[in-house]
Design a protein around this motif. Structure first.
Motif, mmCIF file in Angstrom:
data_model
loop_
_atom_site.group_PDB
_atom_site.id
_atom_site.type_symbol
_atom_site.label_atom_id
_atom_site.label_comp_id
_atom_site.label_asym_id
_atom_site.label_seq_id
_atom_site.Cartn_x
_atom_site.Cartn_y
_atom_site.Cartn_z
ATOM 1 N N LEU A 149 0.847 -1.196 0.000
ATOM 2 C CA LEU A 149 0.000 0.000 0.000
ATOM 3 C C LEU A 149 0.880 1.243 0.000
ATOM 4 O O LEU A 149 1.791 1.354 0.825
ATOM 5 C CB LEU A 149 -0.881 0.083 1.257
ATOM 6 N N ILE A 150 0.601 2.162 -0.914
ATOM 7 C CA ILE A 150 1.280 3.466 -0.931
ATOM 8 C C ILE A 150 0.190 4.525 -0.822
ATOM 9 O O ILE A 150 -0.774 4.509 -1.593
ATOM 10 C CB ILE A 150 2.098 3.663 -2.224
ATOM 11 N N THR A 151 0.327 5.421 0.155
ATOM 12 C CA THR A 151 -0.792 6.315 0.476
ATOM 13 C C THR A 151 -0.356 7.782 0.473
ATOM 14 O O THR A 151 0.804 8.097 0.668
ATOM 15 C CB THR A 151 -1.366 5.947 1.864
ATOM 16 N N PRO A 152 -1.342 8.714 0.291
ATOM 17 C CA PRO A 152 -1.038 10.141 0.252
ATOM 18 C C PRO A 152 -1.201 10.796 1.637
ATOM 19 O O PRO A 152 -1.548 10.125 2.607
ATOM 20 C CB PRO A 152 -2.072 10.661 -0.733
ATOM 21 N N TRP A 153 -1.009 12.132 1.673
ATOM 22 C CA TRP A 153 -0.964 12.849 2.950
ATOM 23 C C TRP A 153 -2.293 13.487 3.326
ATOM 24 O O TRP A 153 -2.415 14.064 4.397
ATOM 25 C CB TRP A 153 0.101 13.949 2.886
ATOM 26 N N ASN A 154 -3.293 13.457 2.455
ATOM 27 C CA ASN A 154 -4.456 14.294 2.779
ATOM 28 C C ASN A 154 -5.399 13.658 3.815
ATOM 29 O O ASN A 154 -5.834 14.325 4.740
ATOM 30 C CB ASN A 154 -5.177 14.745 1.508
ATOM 31 N N PRO A 212 10.602 8.267 -4.145
ATOM 32 C CA PRO A 212 11.566 7.551 -4.994
ATOM 33 C C PRO A 212 12.341 6.457 -4.244
ATOM 34 O O PRO A 212 12.574 5.377 -4.801
ATOM 35 C CB PRO A 212 12.517 8.671 -5.449
ATOM 36 N N ASP A 213 12.736 6.707 -2.990
ATOM 37 C CA ASP A 213 13.604 5.732 -2.304
ATOM 38 C C ASP A 213 12.844 4.576 -1.653
ATOM 39 O O ASP A 213 13.358 3.455 -1.579
ATOM 40 C CB ASP A 213 14.442 6.441 -1.217
ATOM 41 N N LEU A 227 -0.350 -4.327 -5.709
ATOM 42 C CA LEU A 227 -0.007 -3.001 -5.186
ATOM 43 C C LEU A 227 -1.250 -2.125 -5.252
ATOM 44 O O LEU A 227 -1.903 -2.044 -6.296
ATOM 45 C CB LEU A 227 1.096 -2.343 -6.018
ATOM 46 N N ASP A 228 -1.565 -1.461 -4.136
ATOM 47 C CA ASP A 228 -2.679 -0.519 -4.091
ATOM 48 C C ASP A 228 -2.084 0.871 -3.870
ATOM 49 O O ASP A 228 -1.474 1.125 -2.833
ATOM 50 C CB ASP A 228 -3.609 -0.916 -2.932
ATOM 51 N N PHE A 229 -2.228 1.743 -4.865
ATOM 52 C CA PHE A 229 -1.624 3.074 -4.802
ATOM 53 C C PHE A 229 -2.701 4.138 -4.789
ATOM 54 O O PHE A 229 -3.596 4.136 -5.630
ATOM 55 C CB PHE A 229 -0.711 3.284 -6.023
ATOM 56 N N THR A 230 -2.630 5.071 -3.843
ATOM 57 C CA THR A 230 -3.490 6.251 -3.865
ATOM 58 C C THR A 230 -2.586 7.472 -3.926
ATOM 59 O O THR A 230 -1.726 7.648 -3.058
ATOM 60 C CB THR A 230 -4.374 6.340 -2.600
ATOM 61 N N GLY A 231 -2.763 8.313 -4.937
ATOM 62 C CA GLY A 231 -1.923 9.499 -5.054
ATOM 63 C C GLY A 231 -2.130 10.197 -6.377
ATOM 64 O O GLY A 231 -3.204 10.097 -6.986
ATOM 65 N N SER A 232 -1.106 10.869 -6.832
ATOM 66 C CA SER A 232 -1.233 11.733 -8.013
ATOM 67 C C SER A 232 -1.273 10.932 -9.311
ATOM 68 O O SER A 232 -0.771 9.809 -9.388
ATOM 69 C CB SER A 232 -0.050 12.707 -8.055
ATOM 70 N N ARG A 233 -1.805 11.565 -10.353
ATOM 71 C CA ARG A 233 -1.846 10.917 -11.672
ATOM 72 C C ARG A 233 -0.436 10.692 -12.203
ATOM 73 O O ARG A 233 -0.178 9.692 -12.858
ATOM 74 C CB ARG A 233 -2.614 11.792 -12.671
ATOM 75 N N GLU A 234 0.473 11.618 -11.920
ATOM 76 C CA GLU A 234 1.840 11.503 -12.455
ATOM 77 C C GLU A 234 2.499 10.227 -11.940
ATOM 78 O O GLU A 234 3.028 9.418 -12.716
ATOM 79 C CB GLU A 234 2.699 12.715 -12.042
ATOM 80 N N VAL A 235 2.465 10.053 -10.615
ATOM 81 C CA VAL A 235 3.116 8.870 -10.043
ATOM 82 C C VAL A 235 2.328 7.606 -10.424
ATOM 83 O O VAL A 235 2.909 6.571 -10.757
ATOM 84 C CB VAL A 235 3.255 9.005 -8.503
ATOM 85 N N GLY A 236 1.006 7.723 -10.438
ATOM 86 C CA GLY A 236 0.180 6.580 -10.837
ATOM 87 C C GLY A 236 0.518 6.112 -12.248
ATOM 88 O O GLY A 236 0.603 4.909 -12.523
#
Ligand code: NAD
Length: 478
Positions: A149-154, A212-213, A227-236
């Motif tokens: 899981l990769i998550t955002p800050w909001n 990145p790291d 992988l479950d990713f929540t975040g920006s379109r760029e990184v997605g």
């Protein structure tokens, strides 16, 4: 508690450990800039260890009975419940959100755990129609395996929990990489809670660090089943491209440019009240924020006036002050993105600043822009800041066409005629459309099952319950 959240350690294989690099970063209170803790700067070596621990733990965890796993989830939930007030204050400090936002974030997380603990004890499969006489076809839910899981800050806690809780409940093990701007509320407190609940080592692992790291090695890891990713379109997009080349399973929850459509028969006061929530809640930094207001000409002047009266009267400041409607933006980079790449270029292209457009540190005034055209960044980009761009159209058909021209998650349409509202809602291409409302479906009980694309239409059935800050039409201009 074996580790104090904010003490700069990772949680791998049931132990609180320093990062392999030995490096840590500082966690800041967003409203004051004061340091309030540290987080470990994890890297590929830590991700490898965490994924290996999760792999080793998964067979035994998946083999537990549903009531046994539900018991762990209830203990996890009990810890969060017992620390609810501390967690709310931690979220306010780390995200810069006001109390109501933080209570929603923590409360939804607790509810999600409780719901997942129940759901795992319900129906575990189906009897399917046999494809041929004499056959019996059964299907049952089995764990995917190891989830990253990769998550955002909001909304760091509940955006992790919406995948973590059902993931654990149904027998998966998890490696979480929370956002580096909110590593405590988005990760370390969840590690402390899981540890306190006695989850077996390796079932849940938290590796903090930057994108990145720490994020990229997790996103690319061959040891994950999903992988479950929540975040920006760029990184997605970068994750999507990499996964496509390797046939890996990913699930992406990204952003968009959501539209708020005000038709010529709308109740303008209701629409303007709702706009305060839709565009300004948590300083506009939510993936479902209304990013463009598309208004029919007949009501445009009245709507602009109603918006401006409200937005100009809002208090921006310390989220701990009960009179504050909007706290700070999350970072200087986010403020500069909003101001320099959205507001200033749109003004240069001919938009008119009606109120706001100024800031003090991270505190950005609620901003209303008039005369916004579809070519301007204020229309085209996801804003992720407290800005309301208003675009005027002549017809309903034009409003529908403009709305559908960009990617979006959720739209709203305002009209006194419910049949007209439903008809327009059906034409808007978003996962979710509201009639005379916004954000109505977002509770733990309504999380969308992950593997369907479904349009959800929310109708406002009971009187709207806006917080005071959204409803008081004031007279003073700031
Ligand atoms: P972001 O993409 O910058 O970061 C999200 C996460 O990805 C963070 O943990 C970050 O460390 C990590 N990351 C960054 N670069 C990475 C890389 N190269 N490889 C792997 N991981 C990397 O997004 P953000 O600024 O934290 O969040 C805002 C965005 O998230 C907005 O676009 C918003 O719309 C979206 N969002 C979507 C939802 C949803 O449910 N659809 C919910 C909340 C936020």
């Amino acid at each position: 508690m074996p580790s104090q959240p904010g003490d700069g350690r990772l949680y791998i294989d049931g132990a609180f450990v320093p990062a392999a690099s030995g490096r840590t970063g500082v966690v800041e209170e967003k409203a004051t800039g004061k340091p309030i803790g540290s987080y470990a700067l994890g890297s590929a070596a830590d991700i490898d260890r965490a994924v290996a621990a999760a792999r080793a733990a998964q067979p035994a965890w998946g083999a537990l009975s549903a009531p046994e796993r539900a018991g762990y989830l209830r203990a996890f939930c009990g810890y969060l419940e017992a620390h609810r007030e501390e967690l709310v204050e931690q979220s306010m400090r780390e995200t810069g959100g006001v109390r109501a936002k933080a209570e929603d974030e923590v409360g939804t997380s607790i509810k999600q755990l409780a719901l997942s603990a129940v759901q795992v004890g319900e129906n575990a499969g189906d009897i399917l129609p046999p494809y041929k006489a004499g056959k019996l076809s059964l299907s049952r839910a089995v764990p995917l395996g190891v989830l990253g899981l990769i998550t955002p800050w909001n909304y760091p806690m509940n955006l992790a929990m919406r995948a973590l809780a059902p993931g654990l409940a149904f027998g998966n093990t998890v490696v979480l990489k929370p956002a580096e701007l909110t590593p405590v509320i988005g990760g370390q407190v969840l590690a402390a809670a899981a540890d306190h609940a006695g989850l077996p080592p390796g079932v849940f692992n938290v590796v903090t660090g930057d994108g990145p790291d720490a994020g990229w090695p997790l996103a690319r890891h061959q040891g994950l089943d999903m992988l479950d990713f929540t975040g920006s379109r760029e990184v997605g997009l970068a994750i999507d491209r990499a996964a496509a080349g390797e046939l890996r399973d990913i699930r992406l929850e990204l952003g968009g440019s959501n539209a708020f459509v005000v038709l010529d028969d709308a109740d303008i006061e209701v629409a303007a009240n709702c706009a305060m929530i839709a565009s300004l809640e948590f300083q506009g930094q939510t993936c479902i924020s209304a990013s463009r207001h598309i208004v029919q000409r007949a009501v445009a002047d009245d709507y602009l006036d109603a918006l401006t009266r409200r937005a100009a009267a809002l208090t921006v400041g310390d989220p701990f002050d009960p009179g504050t409607a909007l706290g700070p933006l999350i970072s200087a980079a986010q403020r500069d993105r909003v101001h320099r790449t959205i507001v200033e270029p749109s003004l240069a292209m001919g938009a008119r600043l009606v109120t706001g457009g100024t800031y003090d540190g991270l505190f950005y005034r609620p901003t209303v822009l008039a005369g916004v055209t579809p070519q301007m960044p204020a229309f085209r980009e996801e804003i992720f800041g407290p800005v309301i761009p208003v675009t005027v159209v002549d017809t309903e058909a034009e409003a529908v066409a403009l709305t559908n021209g960009l990617p979006m998650l959720m739209n709203s349409v305002f009209t006194r005629d419910l049949v007209r509202g439903l008809s327009v809602a059906e034409q808007l291409q978003a996962g979710e459309v509201h009639v005379n409302d916004a954000h109505a479906r977002h509770g733990a009980e309504n999380q969308m099952p992950g593997f369907t694309r479904r349009q959800w239409i929310g109708l406002q059935r009971t009187p709207l319950n806006f917080p005071d800050w959204a409803t008081a039409p004031a007279t003073q201009e700031s």
